[in-house]
Motif scaffolding. Structure first.
Motif, PDB file in Angstrom:
ATOM      1  N   MET A   1       0.840  -1.212   0.000  1.00  0.00           N
ATOM      2  CA  MET A   1       0.000   0.000   0.000  1.00  0.00           C
ATOM      3  C   MET A   1       0.875   1.262   0.000  1.00  0.00           C
ATOM      4  N   GLN A   2       1.897   1.276   0.899  1.00  0.00           N
ATOM      5  CA  GLN A   2       2.763   2.433   0.977  1.00  0.00           C
ATOM      6  C   GLN A   2       3.581   2.589  -0.301  1.00  0.00           C
ATOM      7  N   THR A   3       3.966   1.456  -0.916  1.00  0.00           N
ATOM      8  CA  THR A   3       4.690   1.501  -2.182  1.00  0.00           C
ATOM      9  C   THR A   3       3.850   2.170  -3.258  1.00  0.00           C
ATOM     10  N   THR A   4       2.553   1.852  -3.269  1.00  0.00           N
ATOM     11  CA  THR A   4       1.632   2.450  -4.235  1.00  0.00           C
ATOM     12  C   THR A   4       1.536   3.956  -4.037  1.00  0.00           C
ATOM     13  N   ARG A 285       9.847   3.676   4.303  1.00  0.00           N
ATOM     14  CA  ARG A 285      11.049   3.002   4.785  1.00  0.00           C
ATOM     15  C   ARG A 285      10.770   2.201   6.051  1.00  0.00           C
ATOM     16  N   LYS A 286       9.987   2.780   6.955  1.00  0.00           N
ATOM     17  CA  LYS A 286       9.641   2.067   8.181  1.00  0.00           C
ATOM     18  C   LYS A 286       8.828   0.820   7.885  1.00  0.00           C
ATOM     19  N   ALA A 287       7.926   0.930   6.909  1.00  0.00           N
ATOM     20  CA  ALA A 287       7.098  -0.224   6.526  1.00  0.00           C
ATOM     21  C   ALA A 287       7.965  -1.328   5.953  1.00  0.00           C
ATOM     22  N   ARG A 288       8.967  -0.976   5.154  1.00  0.00           N
ATOM     23  CA  ARG A 288       9.869  -1.968   4.565  1.00  0.00           C
ATOM     24  C   ARG A 288      10.696  -2.656   5.643  1.00  0.00           C
ATOM     25  N   VAL A 289      11.178  -1.864   6.622  1.00  0.00           N
ATOM     26  CA  VAL A 289      11.957  -2.441   7.723  1.00  0.00           C
ATOM     27  C   VAL A 289      11.108  -3.416   8.528  1.00  0.00           C
TER      28      VAL A 289
END
Length: 292
Positions: A1-4, A285-289
């Motif tokens: 979602m955040q990537t989108t 970035r936080k979501a990816r981590v």
């Protein structure tokens, strides 16, 4: 979602960067507005067709059909917003038009909430209100009385822009940018009926062609694609950046020094959008981590 979301913000930001020379190239030309409108519509229609064909080729017609009635609405809204902007500028002070157009993000957010029940997080509402306030400060220097027709058409332009992006947002599986060629063609037809089908000087035609064959088609397509990934209000919000950067280009090349209020407003808009972008990248970035 955040990537989108990051993808949508990037696409919208790139679209705004391509539209930045619009104000400068319009000021450089000396043609009558209706003549400018005719060539703008005609050349944009050609550009949109070429870009859409290059992207889809044999799949272009099916892609157009997939847009359906909503696609026709987007095409019409695109033509109406452009027509409203030009007529507004012709019939009232530029500051009046800019103040009204700056409300597009709010109009887009209200339409999304009222029609599609889409809500925005509080942080986005804060950014919208801050940016609208800053953009309004930029326009106050030119604010003045004008013909009610100009004011009304500016409202029409802002509402059509917000409606277009919202309808595109409501059907993310379809690429509404392929419908822009029809809106641009309709614009050219209307301008021709108003006597705009005249040949400008070679100098003016060069700048019109540069704008309508290079900068605007790329900008409009990217901006039209933006709502597939982020809310229409956020796409409209990014467009306020054009007010800042466009004014800077006019000052840089034509020596038109903006008043102090415009400088303050520009800093507010630019800073707010920078904070918004930084916040979204940080959240990504936080979501990816967290996933890793």
């Amino acid at each position: 979602m955040q990537t989108t979301r990051i993808k949508g913000l990037t696409i919208a930001a790139l679209g705004v960067l391509f539209i930045v020379p619009d104000a400068l190239l319009v000021k450089i030309t000396s043609v009558d507005p209706v003549v400018f409108l005719f060539w703008r519509g005609l050349l944009l229609a050609i550009s949109f067709f070429v870009i859409s064909w290059a992207r889809y080729r044999s799949r272009l017609v099916p892609e157009i059909r997939k847009c359906g009635r909503k696609g026709l609405f987007c095409a019409g809204a695109f033509a109406i917003s452009t027509l409203g902007f030009v007529v507004g500028m012709k019939n009232t002070a530029a500051g009046n038009v800019l103040v009204i157009l700056n409300t597009a993000p709010v109009i887009a957010a209200v339409i999304a909430w009222a029609v599609w029940k889409e809500t925005l997080p509080l942080r986005t509402w804060i950014i919208i209100l801050v940016c609208v306030s800053g953009a309004t400060l930029m326009a106050v220097g030119e604010f003045g009385k004008g013909d009610p027709l100009g004011l009304m058409m500016a409202v029409v332009a802002a509402t059509a822009l917000a409606s277009n992006l919202n309808v595109a947002r409501s059907k993310p599986e379809s690429d509404m940018s392929v419908m822009l060629m029809f809106g641009a063609l309709a614009l050219a037809v209307v301008a021709a009926l108003l006597g705009g089908a005249q040949t400008p000087s070679s100098r003016d035609f060069f700048f019109i062609a540069l704008l309508c064959l290079v900068f605007l088609p790329t900008a409009c397509i990217l901006i039209q694609i933006g709502p597939r990934y982020i809310p229409a209000a956020e796409v409209s919000l990014m467009l306020l950046l054009e007010t800042v950067l466009g004014s800077f280009l006019v000052w840089l090349f034509l020596g038109e020094v903006p008043p102090n209020l415009s400088l303050i407003g520009g800093v507010i808009v630019f800073s707010a959008l920078a904070v918004h972008g930084w916040t979204e990248v940080s959240r990504y970035r936080k979501a990816r981590v967290a996933v890793d």
